[in-house]
Design a protein around this motif. Structure first.
Motif, PDB file in Angstrom:
ATOM      1  N   PRO A 120       0.850  -1.201   0.000  1.00 26.80           N
ATOM      2  CA  PRO A 120       0.000   0.000   0.000  1.00 26.80           C
ATOM      3  C   PRO A 120       0.881   1.244   0.000  1.00 26.80           C
ATOM      4  O   PRO A 120       2.025   1.208   0.464  1.00 26.80           O
ATOM      5  CB  PRO A 120      -0.794  -0.120   1.317  1.00 26.80           C
ATOM      6  N   PRO A 121       0.381   2.329  -0.529  1.00 23.11           N
ATOM      7  CA  PRO A 121       1.194   3.552  -0.626  1.00 23.11           C
ATOM      8  C   PRO A 121       1.830   3.965   0.692  1.00 23.11           C
ATOM      9  O   PRO A 121       2.981   4.376   0.737  1.00 23.11           O
ATOM     10  CB  PRO A 121       0.182   4.599  -1.121  1.00 23.11           C
ATOM     11  N   ARG A 122       1.111   3.858   1.829  1.00 25.10           N
ATOM     12  CA  ARG A 122       1.666   4.305   3.110  1.00 25.10           C
ATOM     13  C   ARG A 122       2.838   3.416   3.523  1.00 25.10           C
ATOM     14  O   ARG A 122       3.845   3.883   4.053  1.00 25.10           O
ATOM     15  CB  ARG A 122       0.572   4.309   4.176  1.00 25.10           C
ATOM     16  N   GLN A 123       2.732   2.100   3.294  1.00 26.45           N
ATOM     17  CA  GLN A 123       3.839   1.209   3.628  1.00 26.45           C
ATOM     18  C   GLN A 123       5.035   1.456   2.720  1.00 26.45           C
ATOM     19  O   GLN A 123       6.180   1.331   3.126  1.00 26.45           O
ATOM     20  CB  GLN A 123       3.375  -0.247   3.537  1.00 26.45           C
ATOM     21  N   GLN A 124       4.737   1.823   1.463  1.00 26.09           N
ATOM     22  CA  GLN A 124       5.842   2.174   0.560  1.00 26.09           C
ATOM     23  C   GLN A 124       6.600   3.377   1.102  1.00 26.09           C
ATOM     24  O   GLN A 124       7.825   3.416   1.103  1.00 26.09           O
ATOM     25  CB  GLN A 124       5.290   2.479  -0.840  1.00 26.09           C
ATOM     26  N   ARG A 125       5.861   4.367   1.601  1.00 29.11           N
ATOM     27  CA  ARG A 125       6.530   5.539   2.149  1.00 29.11           C
ATOM     28  C   ARG A 125       7.318   5.174   3.390  1.00 29.11           C
ATOM     29  O   ARG A 125       8.388   5.716   3.655  1.00 29.11           O
ATOM     30  CB  ARG A 125       5.493   6.628   2.474  1.00 29.11           C
ATOM     31  N   LEU A 126       6.793   4.227   4.169  1.00 29.45           N
ATOM     32  CA  LEU A 126       7.496   3.815   5.379  1.00 29.45           C
ATOM     33  C   LEU A 126       8.851   3.206   5.046  1.00 29.45           C
ATOM     34  O   LEU A 126       9.847   3.436   5.733  1.00 29.45           O
ATOM     35  CB  LEU A 126       6.643   2.808   6.159  1.00 29.45           C
ATOM     36  N   GLN A 127       8.922   2.397   3.953  1.00 34.19           N
ATOM     37  CA  GLN A 127      10.196   1.809   3.565  1.00 34.19           C
ATOM     38  C   GLN A 127      11.179   2.858   3.083  1.00 34.19           C
ATOM     39  O   GLN A 127      12.381   2.692   3.166  1.00 34.19           O
ATOM     40  CB  GLN A 127       9.970   0.763   2.458  1.00 34.19           C
ATOM     41  N   GLU A 128      10.632   3.991   2.583  1.00 31.63           N
ATOM     42  CA  GLU A 128      11.506   5.045   2.087  1.00 31.63           C
ATOM     43  C   GLU A 128      12.081   5.891   3.213  1.00 31.63           C
ATOM     44  O   GLU A 128      13.035   6.631   3.028  1.00 31.63           O
ATOM     45  CB  GLU A 128      10.725   5.950   1.130  1.00 31.63           C
ATOM     46  N   VAL A 129      11.440   5.838   4.417  1.00 29.42           N
ATOM     47  CA  VAL A 129      11.912   6.652   5.527  1.00 29.42           C
ATOM     48  C   VAL A 129      13.250   6.114   6.020  1.00 29.42           C
ATOM     49  O   VAL A 129      13.369   4.945   6.372  1.00 29.42           O
ATOM     50  CB  VAL A 129      10.885   6.659   6.677  1.00 29.42           C
ATOM     51  N   ARG A 130      14.239   6.958   6.032  1.00 32.44           N
ATOM     52  CA  ARG A 130      15.575   6.559   6.487  1.00 32.44           C
ATOM     53  C   ARG A 130      15.865   7.204   7.827  1.00 32.44           C
ATOM     54  O   ARG A 130      15.145   8.094   8.277  1.00 32.44           O
ATOM     55  CB  ARG A 130      16.621   7.008   5.458  1.00 32.44           C
ATOM     56  N   ALA A 131      16.894   6.783   8.490  1.00 32.32           N
ATOM     57  CA  ALA A 131      17.299   7.413   9.740  1.00 32.32           C
ATOM     58  C   ALA A 131      17.576   8.877   9.480  1.00 32.32           C
ATOM     59  O   ALA A 131      18.311   9.213   8.546  1.00 32.32           O
ATOM     60  CB  ALA A 131      18.546   6.724  10.293  1.00 32.32           C
ATOM     61  N   PRO A 132      16.962   9.767  10.266  1.00 31.68           N
ATOM     62  CA  PRO A 132      17.124  11.202   9.990  1.00 31.68           C
ATOM     63  C   PRO A 132      18.559  11.647  10.188  1.00 31.68           C
ATOM     64  O   PRO A 132      19.228  11.241  11.130  1.00 31.68           O
ATOM     65  CB  PRO A 132      16.195  11.858  11.025  1.00 31.68           C
ATOM     66  N   PRO A 133      19.033  12.488   9.273  1.00 29.06           N
ATOM     67  CA  PRO A 133      20.372  13.044   9.405  1.00 29.06           C
ATOM     68  C   PRO A 133      20.380  14.079  10.520  1.00 29.06           C
ATOM     69  O   PRO A 133      19.345  14.367  11.125  1.00 29.06           O
ATOM     70  CB  PRO A 133      20.613  13.679   8.043  1.00 29.06           C
ATOM     71  N   PRO A 134      21.522  14.651  10.840  1.00 30.16           N
ATOM     72  CA  PRO A 134      21.590  15.674  11.880  1.00 30.16           C
ATOM     73  C   PRO A 134      20.598  16.798  11.616  1.00 30.16           C
ATOM     74  O   PRO A 134      20.307  17.143  10.473  1.00 30.16           O
ATOM     75  CB  PRO A 134      23.040  16.157  11.803  1.00 30.16           C
ATOM     76  N   GLN A 135      20.067  17.381  12.731  1.00 31.18           N
ATOM     77  CA  GLN A 135      19.039  18.417  12.629  1.00 31.18           C
ATOM     78  C   GLN A 135      19.550  19.633  11.867  1.00 31.18           C
ATOM     79  O   GLN A 135      20.680  20.073  12.054  1.00 31.18           O
ATOM     80  CB  GLN A 135      18.590  18.836  14.021  1.00 31.18           C
ATOM     81  N   ILE A 136      18.687  20.153  11.013  1.00 29.06           N
ATOM     82  CA  ILE A 136      19.052  21.332  10.240  1.00 29.06           C
ATOM     83  C   ILE A 136      18.140  22.495  10.628  1.00 29.06           C
ATOM     84  O   ILE A 136      17.095  22.306  11.258  1.00 29.06           O
ATOM     85  CB  ILE A 136      18.931  21.062   8.726  1.00 29.06           C
TER      86      ILE A 136
END
Length: 428
Positions: free
Chosen positions: A13-29
């Motif tokens: 499903p589209p939401r699960q696809q987006r979940l797989q695309e979420v990576r560990a966030p880089p340092p705060q900007i």
């Protein structure tokens, strides 16, 4: 050699696809782009998806720069200074009640308890009364008792009628009903009483709110409610709040550090119905605060500020519950308020010399009040009638029990009204 075909990954499903695309966030900007700031503030989901293609933007610090004039003592002049305010996309969305935007940010890993600028998103959602956002934040681990930079918990910020469901959700989520603000030591019940929030009061009391809790100044929620009733149009609502607090065990005699009681506050706000409720529940009409002022003194100081209020009714109630007659020197300030002046003069066994009556000229007084002032001049320095002296003697004997005792007597209504100073502004 023929290789077997590669197995095709199942379609998500589209939401699960987006979940797989979420990576560990880089340092705060840090972001000072106004358009991105507005994207979260106005809940523009198309823009949100575009911004969040960069995972670092999930927890980015949104900064705005404001120019302010500040005094520079070393230069001896005012200078223009830049002040940076920080927030986050989650805070901006929660403050405006954009539930879909809040949900998307949390799904992508937004830090639910982050407090850039001093508040968390939960604080902002409560300020705005956005219960859907509050529920969403709590379900993702928001801390219901976290204190903001100013020392306020989310419950302290439920200050509008629209925030009732927010308060209810916080309590269901485990918030402490008696949580204290850091500096002022206010409880949520103090805040709700100050704002005259009936539903909040009922909710907090049903969850065990301490009606006798005192803040840093030693004041209870009852003190807060009586001081908050400043507008005549809101007197009815505040009276009901005060009645609920009294029914729950609030003490009308509790004074703060300056010995200012709820009755002092009610008289300062010229609220006759609240004054009556407090007196009926045991408030003392003759108590002095640290400045030496009684509730009657507080009333007479604001008569000019509330010309359309029932000041004479308050003065009568105070006298009927044991307040002492004021000093004759005080009567001068009542020259243009004959109704109040009449009540005061009828509490004297004899009318003191009134040289000050010559100060207002007949042209400055309403025609309907001229007969009253003529009678005051006539009785000034003269002995009062035997009937009036008997009234004064009986009232002095009864003291603070005067109102209740007279109301329980089996006497004609006209006699009862006479004993309780209900003389319609006439001298008798």
């Amino acid at each position: 050699m023929i290789r077997p075909p590669l197995a095709r990954a199942p379609r998500l499903p589209p939401r699960q696809q987006r979940l797989q695309e979420v990576r560990a966030p880089p340092p705060q900007i840090r972001c000072r782009d106004t358009s991105i700031h507005n994207t979260f503030m106005f809940g523009d989901m198309k823009g949100v998806y575009a911004v969040l293609k960069d995972p670092a933007m999930v927890n980015a610090l949104m900064e705005t720069v404001h120019e302010e004039m500040v005094w520079a003592p070393e230069m001896g002049m005012w200078t223009l200074s830049s002040k940076v305010k920080q927030t986050s996309g989650l805070r901006l969305a929660a403050s405006r009640g954009h539930t879909a935007c809040v949900e998307e940010l949390l799904f992508r890993g937004a830090e639910v308890n982050a407090d850039p600028g001093g508040n968390t998103a939960l604080h902002d959602a409560c300020i705005g009364g956005h219960s859907d956002c509050v529920q969403l934040l709590l379900s993702h681990g928001a801390e219901p008792e976290v204190l903001a930079a100013d020392g306020s918990a989310p419950l302290h910020l439920c200050t509008s009628a629209q925030s009732f469901h927010c308060a209810k959700l916080l309590l269901e989520g485990g918030a402490d009903i008696n949580v204290r603000s850091r500096e002022s030591r206010l409880t949520p019940l103090h805040v709700a009483a100050q704002r005259g929030l009936e539903e909040h009061i009922e909710l907090f009391l049903s969850h065990g709110a301490d009606v006798l809790a005192t803040n840093r100044e030693g004041e209870t929620p009852l003190n807060a409610a009586c001081s908050g009733a400043e507008r005549p149009s809101e007197a009815g609502r505040y009276r009901r709040v005060i009645q609920k607090l009294l029914d729950a065990g609030a003490n009308p005699q509790t004074a703060g550090r300056k010995q200012h009681t709820p009755l002092h506050n009610a008289c300062t706000n010229c609220c006759s119905r609240i004054v009556d409720v407090l007196l009926q529940h045991g408030a003392r009409a003759d108590v002095e605060n640290s400045a030496g002022y009684t509730p009657m003194d507080c009333l007479l100081q604001v008569v000019e500020d509330y010309p359309t209020q029932e000041s004479e009714a308050i003065a009568r109630s105070l006298l009927n519950y044991g307040a002492k007659p004021v000093s004759p020197k005080v009567l001068k300030r009542l020259t243009f308020y004959p109704d109040v002046l009449g009540v005061m003069l009828n509490s004297y066994t004899s009318i003191p010399p009134c040289e000050w009556l010559d100060s207002p000229s007949p042209d400055t007084l309403p025609q309907e009040h001229l007969p009253f002032f003529c009678s005051v001049r006539q009785w000034s320095g003269q002995p009062r009638s035997l009937q009036h002296l008997c009234r004064c003697a009986l009232r002095q004997h009864l003291g603070a029990r005067c109102y209740l005792a007279v109301c329980n007597l089996d006497i004609p209504g006209s006699v009862r009204d006479y004993l309780l100073l209900c003389n319609n502004g006439t001298l008798q």
